[in-house]
Design a protein around this motif. Structure first.
Motif, PDB file in Angstrom:
ATOM      1  N   THR A 767       0.840  -1.195   0.000  1.00  0.00           N
ATOM      2  CA  THR A 767       0.000   0.000   0.000  1.00  0.00           C
ATOM      3  C   THR A 767       0.876   1.247   0.000  1.00  0.00           C
ATOM      4  OG1 THR A 767      -1.667  -1.234   1.232  1.00  0.00           O
ATOM      5  CG2 THR A 767      -1.868   1.167   1.230  1.00  0.00           C
ATOM      6  N   ALA A 768       0.467   2.244  -0.772  1.00  0.00           N
ATOM      7  CA  ALA A 768       1.326   3.403  -1.029  1.00  0.00           C
ATOM      8  C   ALA A 768       1.795   4.090   0.240  1.00  0.00           C
ATOM      9  CB  ALA A 768       0.591   4.401  -1.923  1.00  0.00           C
ATOM     10  N   TRP A 769       0.956   4.097   1.297  1.00  0.00           N
ATOM     11  CA  TRP A 769       1.298   4.852   2.507  1.00  0.00           C
ATOM     12  C   TRP A 769       1.877   3.975   3.617  1.00  0.00           C
ATOM     13  CZ3 TRP A 769      -1.928   2.626   6.011  1.00  0.00           C
ATOM     14  CH2 TRP A 769      -3.159   2.155   5.546  1.00  0.00           C
ATOM     15  N   LYS A 770       2.305   2.780   3.273  1.00  0.00           N
ATOM     16  CA  LYS A 770       2.965   1.926   4.269  1.00  0.00           C
ATOM     17  C   LYS A 770       4.448   1.829   3.948  1.00  0.00           C
ATOM     18  CE  LYS A 770      -0.911  -0.930   5.780  1.00  0.00           C
ATOM     19  NZ  LYS A 770      -1.411  -2.296   5.980  1.00  0.00           N
ATOM     20  N   PRO A 771       5.289   1.852   5.018  1.00  0.00           N
ATOM     21  CA  PRO A 771       5.033   1.821   6.470  1.00  0.00           C
ATOM     22  C   PRO A 771       4.484   3.159   6.954  1.00  0.00           C
ATOM     23  CG  PRO A 771       7.352   2.169   6.080  1.00  0.00           C
ATOM     24  CD  PRO A 771       6.738   1.919   4.725  1.00  0.00           C
ATOM     25  N   HIS A 772       3.853   3.123   8.147  1.00  0.00           N
ATOM     26  CA  HIS A 772       3.053   4.275   8.542  1.00  0.00           C
ATOM     27  C   HIS A 772       2.965   4.354  10.064  1.00  0.00           C
ATOM     28  CE1 HIS A 772      -0.167   7.191   7.701  1.00  0.00           C
ATOM     29  NE2 HIS A 772      -0.838   6.642   8.705  1.00  0.00           N
ATOM     30  N   TRP A 773       3.102   5.558  10.596  1.00  0.00           N
ATOM     31  CA  TRP A 773       2.944   5.811  12.040  1.00  0.00           C
ATOM     32  C   TRP A 773       2.236   7.142  12.204  1.00  0.00           C
ATOM     33  CZ3 TRP A 773       4.407  10.029  14.840  1.00  0.00           C
ATOM     34  CH2 TRP A 773       4.346   9.936  16.234  1.00  0.00           C
ATOM     35  N   PHE A 774       1.344   7.247  13.207  1.00  0.00           N
ATOM     36  CA  PHE A 774       0.631   8.517  13.392  1.00  0.00           C
ATOM     37  C   PHE A 774       0.274   8.717  14.859  1.00  0.00           C
ATOM     38  CE2 PHE A 774      -2.736   5.437  12.990  1.00  0.00           C
ATOM     39  CZ  PHE A 774      -3.728   5.887  13.849  1.00  0.00           C
ATOM     40  N   ALA A 775      -0.068   9.959  15.172  1.00  0.00           N
ATOM     41  CA  ALA A 775      -0.591  10.332  16.486  1.00  0.00           C
ATOM     42  C   ALA A 775      -1.776  11.266  16.275  1.00  0.00           C
ATOM     43  CB  ALA A 775       0.484  11.021  17.328  1.00  0.00           C
ATOM     44  N   ARG A 776      -2.780  11.141  17.133  1.00  0.00           N
ATOM     45  CA  ARG A 776      -3.968  11.998  17.046  1.00  0.00           C
ATOM     46  C   ARG A 776      -3.964  13.034  18.154  1.00  0.00           C
ATOM     47  NH1 ARG A 776      -9.133   8.379  17.052  1.00  0.00           N
ATOM     48  NH2 ARG A 776     -10.113  10.390  16.656  1.00  0.00           N
ATOM     49  N   ARG A 777      -4.703  14.110  17.930  1.00  0.00           N
ATOM     50  CA  ARG A 777      -4.848  15.166  18.930  1.00  0.00           C
ATOM     51  C   ARG A 777      -6.192  15.833  18.711  1.00  0.00           C
ATOM     52  NH1 ARG A 777      -3.654  20.272  17.459  1.00  0.00           N
ATOM     53  NH2 ARG A 777      -2.654  20.801  19.443  1.00  0.00           N
ATOM     54  N   PRO A 778      -6.761  16.454  19.741  1.00  0.00           N
ATOM     55  CA  PRO A 778      -8.057  17.123  19.580  1.00  0.00           C
ATOM     56  C   PRO A 778      -7.927  18.429  18.805  1.00  0.00           C
ATOM     57  CG  PRO A 778      -7.231  17.447  21.800  1.00  0.00           C
ATOM     58  CD  PRO A 778      -6.281  16.494  21.137  1.00  0.00           C
ATOM     59  N   ALA A 779      -8.984  18.779  18.103  1.00  0.00           N
ATOM     60  CA  ALA A 779      -9.010  20.049  17.384  1.00  0.00           C
ATOM     61  C   ALA A 779      -9.033  21.206  18.372  1.00  0.00           C
ATOM     62  CB  ALA A 779     -10.225  20.108  16.464  1.00  0.00           C
ATOM     63  N   GLY A 780      -8.479  22.336  17.947  1.00  0.00           N
ATOM     64  CA  GLY A 780      -8.488  23.498  18.824  1.00  0.00           C
ATOM     65  C   GLY A 780      -8.087  24.745  18.079  1.00  0.00           C
ATOM     66  N   THR A 781      -7.689  25.750  18.807  1.00  0.00           N
ATOM     67  CA  THR A 781      -7.191  26.986  18.226  1.00  0.00           C
ATOM     68  C   THR A 781      -5.892  27.356  18.917  1.00  0.00           C
ATOM     69  OG1 THR A 781      -8.470  28.320  19.786  1.00  0.00           O
ATOM     70  CG2 THR A 781      -9.508  27.822  17.673  1.00  0.00           C
ATOM     71  N   GLY A 782      -5.033  28.067  18.194  1.00  0.00           N
ATOM     72  CA  GLY A 782      -3.788  28.514  18.786  1.00  0.00           C
ATOM     73  C   GLY A 782      -2.586  27.916  18.083  1.00  0.00           C
ATOM     74  N   LYS A 783      -1.415  28.135  18.690  1.00  0.00           N
ATOM     75  CA  LYS A 783      -0.162  27.661  18.126  1.00  0.00           C
ATOM     76  C   LYS A 783      -0.028  26.152  18.269  1.00  0.00           C
ATOM     77  CE  LYS A 783       1.991  31.733  17.332  1.00  0.00           C
ATOM     78  NZ  LYS A 783       2.580  32.163  16.043  1.00  0.00           N
TER      79      LYS A 783
END
Length: 920
Positions: A767-783
Motif C-alpha cells: 500500500t502506497a502509505w505503508k510503512p506508517h505511524w501517526f498520532a492523534r490530537r483534539p481540534a483546537g485553536t492557537g499555536k
C-alpha cells in the motif's frame, strides 16, 4: 407473525394469583425452616410442642424427601410443594437437581416461600469476632479461607457491597503509559508500562491483580514479574485483545498496603485473617459481615440431554438467592465479550418446562441465571436482579460445539423482570444475554438499567455468510435505559450479531446510553446496534432517545443483508442519528429504512463512514428534522442526498411531537409523518406490569452517575514519545500493521538520542502509505509546534513524508485536508509537498543522506488563521534553516487533529525517526 405474543395489562385477579406463593393444591407438602431438623418428617410448618416433629432444616433434605415420595411408586402422587419459611439458609455446597427430581405437567414440584415470609438461599458465611487492629482497621479470623484455592473477591457489610483494597481508590483510575502487545491482526496484551509515580515498587507481586479496561470488557490479571527500572509489568498470562490505544484505564487490587480508605477490605489467605476499614457509621461490634464461601453457583440443574434425560416441571417461587463469589483465580475464564464465560447463581442444563418467578437475585459474584444447552420452554418472570458482579439472565453462551436443535436454548420466556445494578466485577455483564444457540425465545416487558454495557445481547456470529443458531427471537416492550455510565465502549441498548431470520425487535423504549469518553478516545453509545453479520432482522415500532452516538447503528461488517428498520423514532443523539460503518457489501441489500422519524438537536442526520453512493442500502418515506437548522445528510443537503436515489418520498419536516423537549414523542394531529404512512407508537406499556408496588420499584433507583474521565493530557493536544519504553522489534503505539516487507518497529540502531528510535522499512508492491505511524490530537485553536528527528538510511534511503491533517477520524471518515507536508527524498533533498499550484512540491534544501536532521514545524490552527506554516530543518547539533509562510497543501485545513510519518516510495528503503514531540 406467529412468533409474537400478546402484550396486555394483566387483570388484578391474575396478578394476585401470580404473586401468591405455593397455591398449588398439593398431594404432598414439605416444610423447611431455620429451626427445623432433618430428622423430622417435614410435614409441619413449625416444630410441635414436644419438639419431636416439625419442618426440615435444609433444602437438600427436602429435595431428597420428594425423591423418596417418588421412589415409593415410581411417580409422584400429585403436585408437591416444598415450602421454605423465612430466614437464611447457608449452603455448604450447591443445591443440585437431576432428572430424578423432576415433576410432571400434572404433578409439578414447587419450591416456594411460605406466605408473607422471605427465605434467603445463601452461599455466604458470617464473619464475627472482630477486634481492633490499629487506628483504622479491624480484623477477624476466617479459618475456612486458609488454603482456599480461590481468592475472596467480595464482602458484604450490613448488606452493602464493599471494595477489595485497591489503588487508586474507587472513583479514580490510573492510565497505562503503554501496553505490551503481540504482533498480528488481534494483538494480545502481555503486560503494561506504568507512568512514573502511579505505582510504588513492590518486592514481590504476591496476589496483586491488575484490572485492565479493554474496549468493551475488563480483565483481571495477576503479575508475574515487575521491572521497576523500566516501570514494566508482565502478566502471568495474556490479558486479551481490543484496546482503544496505548493509554488505557487500570487499577491494582488485593494488597494490604492498598487498604487505606473506609469501606475497603483485604484477606490474608495464608493466615486466614480478614481486615476491614469501617465507614464512619459502622459499629464493628454490631455489624453483619458476610463473605461468600460458595463460588458462582447456588443451584445447579443438571440434565443429560445427550441421553434424552431432562429436569422438568420444577418451579422456584418467592426465593432470594444471595452471596456467591466470583471466579477470579489466576486461570479464570476471561470473556472476550459480554462476560459470556461467567456463570449464574442458578445454573441449568437440560431443564425444560420449568419456572423461576418472583425471586430475587442479589449480592452475587457473577450472573443471576444461566440457562445453557437444551434448556427449553422455561419461564423467568417477575424476578428482581440487582447488585450482581456480572449480568442478569443468560441464555446459552458462545458458538455451539454441536448445533443440534435439541441442544438449543429455545422457547424460553424472559418476562417482566427488573434487572439493574450489575457488572460490579465483570463490567460487560448484560441484562439479558442470548449467546450462540438461543432461538425462539421471547424477551418481553423487562426493565433493564444501570449496567456498564448492553441491555439485551443477541447472537455469537460475526458474519452474514455462515449459518447461525440464534434466530426467531422476539425482543419487545422492554424499557432499557441508563447504560454505559462512561465505563466501556461499543454499547447498544439492544445488540445483535449474525444471521437471525424471524427475529423482531419491537416496541422497546431505549434511552440514556453513554460510553467511555476521554478527549478523542471512546466510541459507540448507540440505542439499537446491529453489529457484524446481523441479517434478516426486523426492527420496528421502537422509541430511542438521548444516546451519545446515535439511535441506530447498522454495521456493514461481515456482509450483513436483509435487515428492515421501519416505523421507529430516533431522537436526540450527541452525534449523527443513523450510523453506518464499514464496507463489506453483501450480494443483496444490506438494510432498508422506511417510515422512521429521525430527529436531532444537532444537524447530523447520518454518521459513520458509509452512506456512500453505490453502497447497498435503501431508504424511503422517512421524516427528518433538526432543531439546529438545515439537516446534514453525510455532508449533503437533502436535495443532493435524494439525487443519489434514496429517500425519494421522504420529508424534511417537523414531525410535530407533543413535547420533544420533555421527551413526549406522541404525535399531534396533522403531523406530516402520518402522510408518509407512519403509525403512532405506543410504548406506554413497555417495562414492568402488575401491582403498583412492583411497577414502581424502578422509581426508587438512583441511577449511576456517568464516570467522567480526566483530560488525556495536562496540556491540550500535547504528545511526546522517545520510544525508550518499548522492546526492540516492537511495533510502536500509532504504528500501522506491517504489510509484506513494509514495517515500522522500534530499533536500537544509532538513535538520535537515548537508546532507541523508530525504523521505517519500505518495500515495493505494498500500500502506497505503508510503512506508517501517526498520532492523534483534539481540534483546537492557537499555536501548534512539532519537533522530531529524521534520518534517511545511508545504504538504502527511502522517501519519508511528514504530514499534518485535519481529519475527523472519530466518525470513521476517510476524508481529510492536509496542512503542512515535508517530503524527505532519497537523494537528500527536502520538499514542501504539493501546495496549490505547485505540482511535485517546492524544493527547499538538500542535506547529506544518513545524517540525523532536527525538524521543527510551527503553525496556527483555527478558523480564520493563516493557511501557512513555518519549517526549520538542520543537522543534529547544527544550525537550522528556516522557511516561513509555506502554504498548506489544502486551504480546507483548519485544525491539526493528526500527525504522521509514512514511507511513500515505490522501492525498497529505510528511514528513522526519534523524539517526536507535539505541543502548543
Amino acid at each position: 407473525m406467529q412468533l409474537r405474543t400478546e402484550h396486555r395489562r394483566r387483570t388484578p385477579a391474575l396478578i394476585a394469583f401470580a404473586l401468591s406463593r405455593c397455591l398449588t393444591a398439593a398431594a404432598a407438602e414439605f416444610y423447611v425452616a431455620t429451626d427445623g431438623n432433618d430428622a423430622w418428617s417435614g410435614r409441619l410448618p413449625a416444630p410441635n410442642a414436644a419438639k419431636t416433629d416439625g419442618p426440615l432444616a435444609t433444602i437438600a433434605r427436602a429435595r431428597d424427601a420428594v425423591r423418596a415420595t417418588r421412589a415409593k411408586g415410581g411417580d409422584l402422587p400429585g403436585p408437591v410443594n416444598v415450602v421454605l419459611r423465612g430466614g437464611r439458609y447457608e449452603l455448604a455446597e450447591p443445591l443440585v437437581f437431576t432428572p430424578a427430581d423432576s415433576g410432571t405437567e400434572q404433578a409439578p414440584v414447587v419450591y416456594c416461600a411460605y406466605e408473607g415470609e422471605k427465605p434467603v438461599v445463601s452461599g455466604g458465611a458470617r464473619v464475627a469476632g472482630w477486634r481492633k487492629h490499629d487506628e483504622h482497621l479491624w480484623v477477624a479470623e476466617v479459618p475456612w479461607a486458609v488454603g482456599r484455592e480461590q481468592p475472596l473477591c467480595q464482602l458484604f457489610v450490613n448488606g452493602v457491597r464493599r471494595v477489595r483494597a485497591r489503588t487508586p481508590n474507587v472513583g479514580v483510575y490510573a492510565y497505562t503509559k503503554r501496553l505490551t502487545l503481540t504482533q498480528g491482526s488481534y494483538p494480545q496484551c502481555l503486560g503494561m508500562t506504568v507512568a512514573a509515580g502511579d505505582l510504588q515498587p513492590w518486592s514481590a507481586p504476591g496476589e496483586r491483580v491488575v484490572c485492565l479496561f479493554h474496549n468493551w470488557v475488563n480483565s483481571f490479571n495477576y503479575v508475574e514479574k515487575a521491572d521497576w527500572e523500566r516501570r514494566r509489568l508482565t502478566f502471568a498470562r495474556p490479558a486479551g485483545i481490543f484496546f482503544l490505544g496505548p493509554r488505557v484505564r487500570y487499577y491494582v487490587e488485593n494488597a494490604f498496603e492498598y487498604l487505606d480508605a473506609p469501606g475497603e477490605w483485604f484477606l490474608d489467605r495464608g493466615k486466614g485473617e480478614l481486615f476491614y476499614y469501617p465507614t464512619e457509621r459502622e459499629d464493628m461490634t454490631r455489624v453483619e459481615v458476610i463473605a461468600p464461601a460458595l463460588l458462582q453457583t447456588l443451584v445447579r440443574v443438571v440434565g443429560e440431554p445427550e441421553l434424552g434425560l431432562f429436569v422438568e416441571h420444577l418451579t422456584f417461587r418467592g426465593l432470594s438467592f444471595q452471596h456467591t463469589d466470583a471466579d477470579l483465580s489466576r486461570d479464570y475464564p476471561h470473556s472476550v465479550q459480554g462476560a459470556h464465560t461467567q456463570r449464574g447463581a442458578f445454573f441449568a442444563t437440560g431443564m425444560r418446562h420449568s419456572t423461576i418467578e418472583d425471586c430475587e437475585f442479589t449480592r452475587l459474584g457473577e450472573h443471576a441465571v444461566s440457562l445453557r444447552e437444551a434448556c427449553a420452554w422455561n419461564s423467568v418472570r417477575r424476578c428482581h436482579v440487582h447488585d450482581v458482579g456480572g449480568g442478569g439472565i443468560y441464555l446459552s453462551e458462545a458458538a455451539p460445539a454441536r448445533p443440534e436443535e435439541a441442544l438449543l436454548t429455545a422457547h424460553n420466556t424472559i418476562d417482566n423482570n427488573f434487572l439493574h445494578d450489575g457488572g460490579h466485577l465483570f463490567r460487560a455483564g448484560c441484562g439479558v444475554f442470548l449467546g450462540g444457540r438461543a432461538s425462539y425465545n421471547a424477551i418481553t416487558h423487562n426493565e433493564i438499567c444501570d449496567l456498564s454495557w448492553i441491555g439485551v445481547h443477541m447472537g455469537w456470529s460475526w458474519t452474514g455468510r455462515a449459518p447461525a443458531y440464534t434466530h426467531h427471537n422476539e425482543v419487545a416492550y422492554n424499557h432499557i435505559h441508563h447504560l454505559g455510565n462512561g465505563v466501556l465502549n461499543d454499547i447498544g441498548g439492544i445488540y445483535t450479531l449474525g444471521v437471525s431470520p424471524g427475529t423482531v425487535l419491537h416496541h422497546n423504549l431505549i434511552h440514556d446510553v453513554a460510553r467511555f469518553e476521554r478527549g478523542l478516545e471512546g466510541y459507540g453509545g448507540w440505542g439499537i446496534y446491529l453489529d457484524a453479520g446481523s441479517s434478516e432482522m426486523r426492527v420496528e415500532n421502537n422509541v430511542v432517545y438521548n444516546t451519545r452516538d446515535g439511535g441506530l447503528h447498522v454495521h456493514n461488517f461481515g456482509y450483513p443483508y436483509g435487515d428492515v428498520i421501519a416505523n421507529n423514532i430516533f431522537a436526540y443523539s450527541g452525534d449523527g442519528q443513523l450510523i453506518r460503518n464499514a464496507a463489506d457489501e453483501p450480494e443483496g441489500n444490506h438494510v432498508h429504512l422506511e417510515r422512521n422519524l429521525v430527529y436531532n438537536g444537532n444537524p447530523k442526520m447520518l454518521g459513520g463512514n458509509n452512506w456512500k453512493d453505490g453502497s447497498k442500502f435503501t431508504a424511503d418515506r422517512n421524516c427528518y428534522w433538526s432543531e439546529a437548522g438545515v439537516p446534514d445528510f453525510y455532508g449533503k443537503e437533502f436535495a443532493e442526498w435524494q439525487a443519489g436515489g434514496r429517500d425519494q418520498h421522504s420529508l424534511v419536516a417537523d414531525p410535530g411531537f407533543v413535547d420533544a423537549g420533555a421527551r413526549d414523542f406522541r404525535l399531534r394531529p396533522g403531523s406530516p409523518a402520518l402522510a408518509l404512512g407512519f403509525q403512532p407508537i405506543d410504548v406506554s406499556t413497555a417495562g414492568l406490569y402488575g401491582p403498583a408496588a412492583w411497577c414502581d420499584l424502578p422509581k426508587r433507583v438512583q441511577h449511576r452517575p456517568v464516570e467522567v474521565a480526566p483530560p488525556a493530557d495536562r496540556q491540550r493536544g500535547a504528545f511526546a514519545d522517545d520510544f525508550e519504553d518499548y522492546e526492540v522489534g516492537a511495533m510502536p503505539d500509532g504504528g500501522v500493521a506491517p504489510e509484506g516487507d513494509a514495517s515500522v518497529v522500534v530499533t536500537d540502531q544509532a538513535p538520535a538520542s537515548g537508546h532507541q528510535c523508530l525504523a521505517f522499512t519500505d518495500a515495493p508492491g505494498v500500500t502506497a502509505w505503508k510503512p506508517h505511524w501517526f498520532a492523534r490530537r483534539p481540534a483546537g485553536t492557537g499555536k501548534v509546534r512539532l519537533s522530531c528527528f529524521v534520518k534517511l538510511d545511508p545504504a538504502q534511503p527511502a522517501q519519508a513524508d511528514l504530514e499534518f491533517r485535519d481529519w475527523d477520524m472519530g466518525a470513521g471518515n476517510v476524508k481529510y485536508a492536509t496542512g503542512p507536508l515535508l517530503r524527505f527524498l532519497p537523494d537528500g533533498s527536502l520538499q514542501a509537498g504539493d501546495p496549490p499550484g505547485t505540482p511535485g512540491g517546492v524544493r527547499l534544501a538538500e542535506f547529506p543522506v544518513g545524517t540525523w536532521l532536527r525538524v521543527e514545524i510551527e503553525l496556527e490552527e483555527g478558523e480564520g488563521k493563516p493557511k501557512t506554516y513555518t519549517a526549520r530543518v538542520g543537522p543534529l547539533g547544527g544550525k537550522l534553516k528556516t522557511w516561513a509562510d509555506l502554504p498548506f497543501r489544502s486551504e480546507a485545513f483548519v485544525s491539526c487533529t493528526w500527525v504522521g510519518l509514512a514511507g511513500m516510495g515505490e522501492a525498497a528503503g529505510k528511514f528513522y525517526v526519534d523524539d517526536v514531540r507535539v505541543g502548543e
